[in-house]
Design a protein around this motif. Structure first.
Motif, PDB file in Angstrom:
ATOM      1  N   ALA A  79      48.510  19.652  46.867  1.00  0.00           N
ATOM      2  CA  ALA A  79      49.881  17.905  47.087  1.00  0.00           C
ATOM      3  C   ALA A  79      50.639  18.151  47.750  1.00  0.00           C
ATOM      4  O   ALA A  79      51.555  18.856  46.723  1.00  0.00           O
ATOM      5  N   ALA A  80      51.337  17.606  47.838  1.00  0.00           N
ATOM      6  CA  ALA A  80      52.775  17.348  48.196  1.00  0.00           C
ATOM      7  C   ALA A  80      53.221  16.215  47.782  1.00  0.00           C
ATOM      8  O   ALA A  80      53.022  15.098  48.040  1.00  0.00           O
ATOM      9  N   VAL A  81      53.559  16.398  45.989  1.00  0.00           N
ATOM     10  CA  VAL A  81      54.173  16.161  45.220  1.00  0.00           C
ATOM     11  C   VAL A  81      55.389  15.870  44.581  1.00  0.00           C
ATOM     12  O   VAL A  81      55.685  17.336  44.723  1.00  0.00           O
ATOM     13  N   ALA A  82      56.629  15.168  43.654  1.00  0.00           N
ATOM     14  CA  ALA A  82      57.523  15.265  43.107  1.00  0.00           C
ATOM     15  C   ALA A  82      56.878  14.962  41.655  1.00  0.00           C
ATOM     16  O   ALA A  82      56.141  14.180  41.653  1.00  0.00           O
ATOM     17  N   THR A  83      57.817  15.545  40.768  1.00  0.00           N
ATOM     18  CA  THR A  83      57.484  16.084  38.842  1.00  0.00           C
ATOM     19  C   THR A  83      58.922  15.846  38.617  1.00  0.00           C
ATOM     20  O   THR A  83      59.508  16.057  39.529  1.00  0.00           O
ATOM     21  N   ALA A  84      58.010  15.003  37.524  1.00  0.00           N
ATOM     22  CA  ALA A  84      59.676  14.617  36.781  1.00  0.00           C
ATOM     23  C   ALA A  84      58.685  14.888  35.809  1.00  0.00           C
ATOM     24  O   ALA A  84      57.522  14.741  35.137  1.00  0.00           O
ATOM     25  N   LEU A  85      59.988  16.187  33.839  1.00  0.00           N
ATOM     26  CA  LEU A  85      59.297  16.184  33.442  1.00  0.00           C
ATOM     27  C   LEU A  85      59.973  15.408  32.215  1.00  0.00           C
ATOM     28  O   LEU A  85      61.358  16.010  32.708  1.00  0.00           O
ATOM     29  N   ASN A  86      59.452  14.380  30.987  1.00  0.00           N
ATOM     30  CA  ASN A  86      60.521  13.947  30.316  1.00  0.00           C
ATOM     31  C   ASN A  86      61.214  13.909  30.713  1.00  0.00           C
ATOM     32  O   ASN A  86      62.963  13.017  30.258  1.00  0.00           O
ATOM     33  N   GLY A  87      61.460  12.588  31.600  1.00  0.00           N
ATOM     34  CA  GLY A  87      62.301  11.677  32.102  1.00  0.00           C
ATOM     35  C   GLY A  87      62.950  12.088  33.510  1.00  0.00           C
ATOM     36  O   GLY A  87      63.645  11.768  33.880  1.00  0.00           O
ATOM     37  N   GLU A  88      63.029  13.696  33.469  1.00  0.00           N
ATOM     38  CA  GLU A  88      63.795  14.426  34.176  1.00  0.00           C
ATOM     39  C   GLU A  88      63.575  15.008  35.564  1.00  0.00           C
ATOM     40  O   GLU A  88      62.327  15.771  35.907  1.00  0.00           O
ATOM     41  N   PHE A  89      63.887  14.854  37.188  1.00  0.00           N
ATOM     42  CA  PHE A  89      63.054  15.363  38.128  1.00  0.00           C
ATOM     43  C   PHE A  89      63.080  16.761  37.636  1.00  0.00           C
ATOM     44  O   PHE A  89      63.925  18.086  37.969  1.00  0.00           O
ATOM     45  N   LEU A  90      61.829  17.251  38.381  1.00  0.00           N
ATOM     46  CA  LEU A  90      61.881  18.592  38.910  1.00  0.00           C
ATOM     47  C   LEU A  90      61.383  19.801  39.797  1.00  0.00           C
ATOM     48  O   LEU A  90      60.128  19.282  40.166  1.00  0.00           O
ATOM     49  N   PRO A  91      62.154  20.606  40.544  1.00  0.00           N
ATOM     50  CA  PRO A  91      61.920  20.584  42.050  1.00  0.00           C
ATOM     51  C   PRO A  91      60.892  21.249  41.138  1.00  0.00           C
ATOM     52  O   PRO A  91      61.309  22.291  41.165  1.00  0.00           O
ATOM     53  N   ALA A  92      60.491  21.499  42.213  1.00  0.00           N
ATOM     54  CA  ALA A  92      59.247  22.962  42.856  1.00  0.00           C
ATOM     55  C   ALA A  92      59.141  23.851  43.113  1.00  0.00           C
ATOM     56  O   ALA A  92      58.709  24.900  42.392  1.00  0.00           O
ATOM     57  N   PRO A  93      60.765  24.353  43.443  1.00  0.00           N
ATOM     58  CA  PRO A  93      60.865  26.034  42.959  1.00  0.00           C
ATOM     59  C   PRO A  93      61.306  26.152  41.584  1.00  0.00           C
ATOM     60  O   PRO A  93      60.650  27.376  41.172  1.00  0.00           O
ATOM     61  N   ALA A  94      61.109  24.988  40.405  1.00  0.00           N
ATOM     62  CA  ALA A  94      61.414  26.004  38.849  1.00  0.00           C
ATOM     63  C   ALA A  94      60.145  25.295  38.319  1.00  0.00           C
ATOM     64  O   ALA A  94      59.696  25.828  37.391  1.00  0.00           O
ATOM     65  N   ARG A  95      59.011  24.596  39.125  1.00  0.00           N
ATOM     66  CA  ARG A  95      57.395  24.411  38.188  1.00  0.00           C
ATOM     67  C   ARG A  95      56.962  25.905  37.643  1.00  0.00           C
ATOM     68  O   ARG A  95      56.778  25.466  37.334  1.00  0.00           O
ATOM     69  N   GLU A  96      57.307  27.008  38.567  1.00  0.00           N
ATOM     70  CA  GLU A  96      56.859  28.224  37.782  1.00  0.00           C
ATOM     71  C   GLU A  96      56.957  28.053  36.494  1.00  0.00           C
ATOM     72  O   GLU A  96      55.748  28.576  35.922  1.00  0.00           O
ATOM     73  N   ALA A  97      57.915  28.155  36.686  1.00  0.00           N
ATOM     74  CA  ALA A  97      58.971  28.991  35.213  1.00  0.00           C
ATOM     75  C   ALA A  97      59.307  28.354  34.665  1.00  0.00           C
ATOM     76  O   ALA A  97      58.867  28.409  33.251  1.00  0.00           O
ATOM     77  N   LEU A 108      49.854  21.616  36.961  1.00  0.00           N
ATOM     78  CA  LEU A 108      49.211  20.966  38.471  1.00  0.00           C
ATOM     79  C   LEU A 108      47.794  21.494  39.366  1.00  0.00           C
ATOM     80  O   LEU A 108      47.347  20.402  39.715  1.00  0.00           O
ATOM     81  N   ALA A 109      47.747  22.736  39.183  1.00  0.00           N
ATOM     82  CA  ALA A 109      46.754  22.826  40.181  1.00  0.00           C
ATOM     83  C   ALA A 109      45.789  22.739  39.040  1.00  0.00           C
ATOM     84  O   ALA A 109      44.369  21.934  39.028  1.00  0.00           O
ATOM     85  N   GLU A 110      45.761  22.675  37.598  1.00  0.00           N
ATOM     86  CA  GLU A 110      44.443  22.606  36.517  1.00  0.00           C
ATOM     87  C   GLU A 110      43.971  21.114  36.703  1.00  0.00           C
ATOM     88  O   GLU A 110      43.088  20.276  36.497  1.00  0.00           O
ATOM     89  N   LEU A 111      45.496  19.872  37.243  1.00  0.00           N
ATOM     90  CA  LEU A 111      44.866  18.889  37.075  1.00  0.00           C
ATOM     91  C   LEU A 111      45.040  18.332  38.570  1.00  0.00           C
ATOM     92  O   LEU A 111      44.495  17.149  39.163  1.00  0.00           O
ATOM     93  N   GLY A 112      44.882  19.103  39.145  1.00  0.00           N
ATOM     94  CA  GLY A 112      44.079  19.045  40.871  1.00  0.00           C
ATOM     95  C   GLY A 112      45.338  18.631  41.939  1.00  0.00           C
ATOM     96  O   GLY A 112      44.443  18.083  42.813  1.00  0.00           O
ATOM     97  N   PHE A 113      46.087  18.995  42.098  1.00  0.00           N
ATOM     98  CA  PHE A 113      47.615  18.739  42.852  1.00  0.00           C
ATOM     99  C   PHE A 113      47.942  19.673  42.949  1.00  0.00           C
ATOM    100  O   PHE A 113      49.046  20.153  43.980  1.00  0.00           O
TER     101      PHE A 113
END
Length: 65
Positions: free
Chosen positions: A29-47, A21-26
């Motif tokens: 930004a306040a954004v929601a993320t999904a990985l491979n179709g599954e919601f990924l909460p902000a606290p889980a992004r680092e790991a 997200l940092a590399e891509l310019g986000f």
């Protein structure tokens, strides 16, 4: 590695969602993320590790009335 970002193939150096997200310019930004179709909460992004071919969706909240 190559991942799919919002339907578009992108080459990135990052290995975690948070770093990508940092590399891509986000980074700030306040954004929601999904990985491979599954919601990924902000606290889980680092790991959360990324792998070749993963599908990352980044969605910004819409404003309006």
């Amino acid at each position: 590695m190559k991942i799919e970002l919002n339907g578009e193939t992108r080459a990135i150096a990052s290995t975690t969602v948070d770093a990508a997200l940092a590399e891509l310019g986000f980074k700030d930004a306040a954004v929601a993320t999904a990985l491979n179709g599954e919601f990924l909460p902000a606290p889980a992004r680092e790991a959360q590790k990324l792998q070749e071919g993963d599908r990352l969706e980044v969605l910004a909240p819409m404003q309006g009335g």
